[in-house]
Design an enzyme around this catalytic site. Sequence first.
Site, PDB file in Angstrom:
ATOM      1  N   ASP A  17       0.833  -1.209   0.000  1.00  0.00           N
ATOM      2  CA  ASP A  17       0.000   0.000   0.000  1.00  0.00           C
ATOM      3  C   ASP A  17       0.868   1.261   0.000  1.00  0.00           C
ATOM      4  O   ASP A  17       1.978   1.260   0.518  1.00  0.00           O
ATOM      5  CB  ASP A  17      -0.925  -0.015   1.227  1.00  0.00           C
ATOM      6  N   GLY A  18       0.331   2.320  -0.568  1.00  0.00           N
ATOM      7  CA  GLY A  18       0.995   3.624  -0.492  1.00  0.00           C
ATOM      8  C   GLY A  18       1.535   4.164  -1.806  1.00  0.00           C
ATOM      9  O   GLY A  18       2.199   5.204  -1.821  1.00  0.00           O
ATOM     10  N   GLY A  20      -0.064   5.555  -4.299  1.00  0.00           N
ATOM     11  CA  GLY A  20      -0.707   6.835  -4.636  1.00  0.00           C
ATOM     12  C   GLY A  20      -0.118   7.975  -3.823  1.00  0.00           C
ATOM     13  O   GLY A  20       0.198   9.047  -4.365  1.00  0.00           O
ATOM     14  N   TRP A  22       2.819   8.066  -2.393  1.00  0.00           N
ATOM     15  CA  TRP A  22       4.223   8.254  -2.797  1.00  0.00           C
ATOM     16  C   TRP A  22       4.272   9.218  -3.988  1.00  0.00           C
ATOM     17  O   TRP A  22       5.083  10.143  -4.013  1.00  0.00           O
ATOM     18  CB  TRP A  22       4.823   6.899  -3.174  1.00  0.00           C
ATOM     19  N   HIS A  34       2.430   3.633  -8.997  1.00  0.00           N
ATOM     20  CA  HIS A  34       2.235   2.207  -9.298  1.00  0.00           C
ATOM     21  C   HIS A  34       3.429   1.665 -10.083  1.00  0.00           C
ATOM     22  O   HIS A  34       3.867   0.544  -9.859  1.00  0.00           O
ATOM     23  CB  HIS A  34       0.935   1.996 -10.079  1.00  0.00           C
ATOM     24  N   ASN A  65     -10.957  -2.622  -5.746  1.00  0.00           N
ATOM     25  CA  ASN A  65     -10.170  -1.650  -6.515  1.00  0.00           C
ATOM     26  C   ASN A  65     -10.769  -1.320  -7.894  1.00  0.00           C
ATOM     27  O   ASN A  65     -10.404  -0.322  -8.506  1.00  0.00           O
ATOM     28  CB  ASN A  65      -8.712  -2.112  -6.675  1.00  0.00           C
ATOM     29  N   TRP A  66     -11.711  -2.147  -8.381  1.00  0.00           N
ATOM     30  CA  TRP A  66     -12.385  -1.826  -9.658  1.00  0.00           C
ATOM     31  C   TRP A  66     -13.117  -0.496  -9.575  1.00  0.00           C
ATOM     32  O   TRP A  66     -13.386   0.142 -10.594  1.00  0.00           O
ATOM     33  CB  TRP A  66     -13.422  -2.901 -10.022  1.00  0.00           C
ATOM     34  N   ARG A  68     -12.075   2.257  -8.457  1.00  0.00           N
ATOM     35  CA  ARG A  68     -11.204   3.432  -8.647  1.00  0.00           C
ATOM     36  C   ARG A  68     -11.498   4.065 -10.011  1.00  0.00           C
ATOM     37  O   ARG A  68     -12.151   3.449 -10.860  1.00  0.00           O
ATOM     38  CB  ARG A  68      -9.740   3.003  -8.564  1.00  0.00           C
ATOM     39  N   ARG A 185       1.816  -4.951   6.202  1.00  0.00           N
ATOM     40  CA  ARG A 185       1.137  -3.909   5.405  1.00  0.00           C
ATOM     41  C   ARG A 185       2.000  -2.665   5.437  1.00  0.00           C
ATOM     42  O   ARG A 185       2.420  -2.216   6.513  1.00  0.00           O
ATOM     43  CB  ARG A 185      -0.263  -3.572   5.934  1.00  0.00           C
ATOM     44  N   GLU A 204       1.303 -13.422  12.344  1.00  0.00           N
ATOM     45  CA  GLU A 204       1.832 -12.241  13.022  1.00  0.00           C
ATOM     46  C   GLU A 204       1.677 -11.067  12.064  1.00  0.00           C
ATOM     47  O   GLU A 204       1.894 -11.215  10.862  1.00  0.00           O
ATOM     48  CB  GLU A 204       3.320 -12.429  13.367  1.00  0.00           C
TER      49      GLU A 204
HETATM   50  C1  IPE Z   1      -5.549  -2.794  -0.411  1.00  0.00           C
HETATM   51  O1  IPE Z   1      -5.190  -1.469  -0.496  1.00  0.00           O
HETATM   52  C2  IPE Z   1      -5.452  -3.438  -1.752  1.00  0.00           C
HETATM   53  C3  IPE Z   1      -4.126  -3.602  -2.307  1.00  0.00           C
HETATM   54  C4  IPE Z   1      -2.996  -3.292  -1.716  1.00  0.00           C
HETATM   55  C5  IPE Z   1      -4.058  -4.177  -3.620  1.00  0.00           C
HETATM   56  P1  IPE Z   1      -6.283  -0.303  -0.655  1.00  0.00           P
HETATM   57  O2  IPE Z   1      -5.507   0.938  -0.751  1.00  0.00           O
HETATM   58  O3  IPE Z   1      -7.201  -0.621  -1.768  1.00  0.00           O
HETATM   59  O4  IPE Z   1      -7.064  -0.412   0.721  1.00  0.00           O
HETATM   60  P2  IPE Z   1      -7.958   0.668   1.472  1.00  0.00           P
HETATM   61  O5  IPE Z   1      -9.012   1.110   0.499  1.00  0.00           O
HETATM   62  O6  IPE Z   1      -7.076   1.791   1.864  1.00  0.00           O
HETATM   63  O7  IPE Z   1      -8.519  -0.050   2.658  1.00  0.00           O
HETATM   64  C1  IPE Z   2      -1.539   0.252  -3.430  1.00  0.00           C
HETATM   65  O1  IPE Z   2      -1.329   1.623  -3.431  1.00  0.00           O
HETATM   66  C2  IPE Z   2      -1.747  -0.302  -4.820  1.00  0.00           C
HETATM   67  C3  IPE Z   2      -3.120  -0.748  -5.105  1.00  0.00           C
HETATM   68  C4  IPE Z   2      -4.120  -0.709  -4.280  1.00  0.00           C
HETATM   69  C5  IPE Z   2      -3.355  -1.250  -6.434  1.00  0.00           C
HETATM   70  P1  IPE Z   2      -2.532   2.656  -3.428  1.00  0.00           P
HETATM   71  O2  IPE Z   2      -2.877   2.997  -4.823  1.00  0.00           O
HETATM   72  O3  IPE Z   2      -3.663   2.147  -2.602  1.00  0.00           O
HETATM   73  O4  IPE Z   2      -1.835   3.885  -2.715  1.00  0.00           O
HETATM   74  P2  IPE Z   2      -2.517   4.909  -1.698  1.00  0.00           P
HETATM   75  O5  IPE Z   2      -3.103   4.097  -0.575  1.00  0.00           O
HETATM   76  O6  IPE Z   2      -3.550   5.665  -2.459  1.00  0.00           O
HETATM   77  O7  IPE Z   2      -1.375   5.758  -1.242  1.00  0.00           O
HETATM   78 MG    MG Z   3      -4.134   2.354  -0.642  1.00  0.00          MG
END
Ligand code: IPE
Ligand code: IPE
Ligand code: MG
Length: 254
Positions: A17-18, A20, A22, A34, A65-66, A68, A185, A204
């Site tokens: 995660d993260g 976006g 970054w 990404h 995620n669909w 988005r 995570r 864990e």
């Molecule tokens: C979880 O991250 C899904 C993946 C890492 C692929 P999200 O960014 O979609 O999760 P939420 O929406 O913050 O809970």
């Molecule tokens: C995780 O990063 C990748 C996917 C969920 C595909 P994010 O896209 O969720 O990044 P943030 O949470 O918006 O920073």
């Molecule tokens: Mg995210």
Amino acid sequence: MPSAGPNVPRHVAIIMDGNGRWAKQRGLPRIEGHRRGVETVRSIIDAARELGIQYLTLYAFSAENWQRPPDEVSALMSLLELFLRREAKTLIKNRIRLHTIGRIEELPAGPLKELKRAIAATQEFTDWNLVLALNYGSRTELADAARAYADAVVAGREKPEECSWSALSRYLYTADLPDPDLLIRTSGETRLSNFLLMQCAYAEMIFSPVLWPDFTKAELVTAIEEYQRRERRFGLTGEQVKPPVRVHRPAVNQ
Ligand code: IPE
Ligand code: IPE
Ligand code: MG
């Protein structure tokens, strides 16, 4: 640095995660995050193997995620296709078997084709396993398992009175995989976001503040070291799971 051994988690699952955030921090479009995230995926696959982790599961795209923006979804699908096309050779070279969990048949034709090709090309490998969670959600996994189990009952292959976790878990996407020992995570979020909810019953959990594009082998090692300091009790008492203390009695001179 940990190396292959009894204390290295056999199965590490990562919620990457993260990406976006970054990108946002750098004034870049989300897709750039990404793209950098894919570089991290490559380096963490190598690192996991070097550290002796036999199963690495990566949450790459959730069932949610669909929802988005469509351009982000299609960019993610293109990146997946490109990654699979480029990475297949490396997986074969390093004898890593590719698996997927999730409703992969709902993926677009391009990435689905690459996925099937890479799965087939690596299916004979046994030592190292990479599991990509794609269009994955624990709740859809449970619904799919319930449906398959009900079909098996109707066909006379299962008896509801014999239903147990071990019987039911054979219908999960993860039927052939061990449960994760360690769940990581990144990005500081402390939630599971519908990821392996049942399989992580005794995993864990480590939440790292580092954004996924910045996650390195050193961070993975830090997480493993933290894992190694923990005591997994599985419902038992601390005394029950500790190895017996050997009292060393020095020879008494008489
Ligand atoms: C979880 O991250 C899904 C993946 C890492 C692929 P999200 O960014 O979609 O999760 P939420 O929406 O913050 O809970
Ligand atoms: C995780 O990063 C990748 C996917 C969920 C595909 P994010 O896209 O969720 O990044 P943030 O949470 O918006 O920073
Ligand atoms: Mg995210």
